[in-house]
Design a protein around this motif. Structure first.
Motif, PDB file in Angstrom:
ATOM      1  N   VAL A   1     -30.516 125.713  32.104  1.00 45.52           N
ATOM      2  CA  VAL A   1     -31.725 125.119  31.544  1.00 45.52           C
ATOM      3  C   VAL A   1     -31.617 123.589  31.553  1.00 45.52           C
ATOM      4  O   VAL A   1     -32.522 122.882  31.985  1.00 45.52           O
ATOM      5  CB  VAL A   1     -31.978 125.628  30.111  1.00 45.52           C
TER       6      VAL A   1
ATOM      7  N   CYS B   1     -31.561 122.150  35.253  1.00 46.81           N
ATOM      8  CA  CYS B   1     -32.870 122.184  35.912  1.00 46.81           C
ATOM      9  C   CYS B   1     -33.863 121.239  35.243  1.00 46.81           C
ATOM     10  O   CYS B   1     -34.658 120.585  35.923  1.00 46.81           O
ATOM     11  CB  CYS B   1     -33.417 123.608  35.918  1.00 46.81           C
ATOM     12  N   ALA B   2     -33.811 121.146  33.908  1.00 47.89           N
ATOM     13  CA  ALA B   2     -34.722 120.248  33.207  1.00 47.89           C
ATOM     14  C   ALA B   2     -34.424 118.791  33.540  1.00 47.89           C
ATOM     15  O   ALA B   2     -35.343 117.985  33.747  1.00 47.89           O
ATOM     16  CB  ALA B   2     -34.625 120.479  31.695  1.00 47.89           C
TER      17      ALA B   2
ATOM     18  N   GLY C   1     -35.729 118.185  37.026  1.00 47.50           N
ATOM     19  CA  GLY C   1     -37.175 118.031  37.000  1.00 47.50           C
ATOM     20  C   GLY C   1     -37.590 116.694  36.422  1.00 47.50           C
ATOM     21  O   GLY C   1     -38.529 116.048  36.916  1.00 47.50           O
ATOM     22  N   GLY C   2     -36.873 116.242  35.384  1.00 51.84           N
ATOM     23  CA  GLY C   2     -37.187 114.947  34.792  1.00 51.84           C
ATOM     24  C   GLY C   2     -36.949 113.807  35.756  1.00 51.84           C
ATOM     25  O   GLY C   2     -37.745 112.845  35.826  1.00 51.84           O
TER      26      GLY C   2
ATOM     27  N   PHE D   1     -38.663 122.357  36.590  1.00 50.73           N
ATOM     28  CA  PHE D   1     -39.097 122.841  35.280  1.00 50.73           C
ATOM     29  C   PHE D   1     -39.345 124.350  35.293  1.00 50.73           C
ATOM     30  O   PHE D   1     -39.117 125.042  34.293  1.00 50.73           O
ATOM     31  CB  PHE D   1     -40.340 122.088  34.820  1.00 50.73           C
TER      32      PHE D   1
ATOM     33  N   ALA E   1     -35.998 125.927  34.963  1.00 53.18           N
ATOM     34  CA  ALA E   1     -35.506 125.791  33.589  1.00 53.18           C
ATOM     35  C   ALA E   1     -36.129 126.853  32.690  1.00 53.18           C
ATOM     36  O   ALA E   1     -35.448 127.457  31.844  1.00 53.18           O
ATOM     37  CB  ALA E   1     -35.817 124.389  33.063  1.00 53.18           C
TER      38      ALA E   1
END
Length: 205
Positions: free
Chosen positions: A12, A15-16, A19-20, A45, A48
């Motif tokens: 999580v 991946c977050a 994505g950020g 995201f 995540a």
């Protein structure tokens, strides 16, 4: 797919964060960079959300079907944009993987039923190969470049500050300050991270 325990939370976070960073890349002055970053942010995201432990977020079947529909649209967009460059085919394969996992989640309440299907095996093989390739591309980034007697790396003169740079370059103009969203080594590391996460998630399908 939902991954239990600490491994799920690590996915999580990974991946977050990816994505950020892709959202940060969307502020780039290079149009191709911005367009690619949007799709990769959605992928990060989405992964995540999939990796969240099922005990924490027991999502209903409709959520996974909506996710499958969303990534079907993303895949169609990547296929359309692949006319401009083969790099978009990687986004297409990623979208196919997300649709595949979303359907598996919807079909079995988050536990997956695809098993070792041909599609799962093909996607796993593709992303494993991609991780190895992307990791190899990162190796030269930290290697020292010998400086010949000419004073320039590899004996090639450096373009003057403020010049237009080489034709077809996807980077910022020479002499311009390179922002965090335009650094190629960070972009490669971000894509490598998402590739590793995809391999881990496909193992649970």
């Amino acid at each position: 797919m939902h991954t239990p325990g600490a491994a799920g939370w690590l996915l999580v976070v990974l991946c977050a964060l990816s994505g950020g960073y892709c959202l940060l890349r969307m502020r780039s002055r290079v149009e191709a960079q911005r367009r690619a970053a949007g799709g990769e942010a959605l992928m990060g995201f989405g992964m995540a959300a999939m990796a969240l432990p099922a005990a924490l977020v027991p999502a209903p079947r409709a959520v996974w079907l909506a996710g499958a529909a969303l990534f079907t649209v993303a895949g169609a967009r990547a296929l359309w944009e692949s006319r401009a460059g083969a790099r978009h085919l990687h986004h297409l394969v990623g979208a196919v993987a997300m649709v595949h996992m979303s359907v598996a989640m919807a079909s079995a309440d988050g536990h997956g039923t695809a098993g070792t299907s041909l599609l799962t095996t093909a996607l796993f093989g593709y992303f494993t190969g991609y991780v190895l390739w992307a990791g190899a591309r990162l190796i030269p980034a930290g290697a020292a470049v010998p400086i010949p007697a000419t004073g320039h790396p590899a004996g090639r003169p450096t373009a003057p500050t403020g010049s237009a740079g080489s034709a077809g370059s996807a980077g910022p103009p020479d002499g311009a300050r390179v922002g965090w969203g335009d650094r190629p080594e960070l972009t490669r590391a971000c894509r490598l991270s998402m590739g590793v996460a995809m391999v881990a998630m496909l193992l649970t399908v």
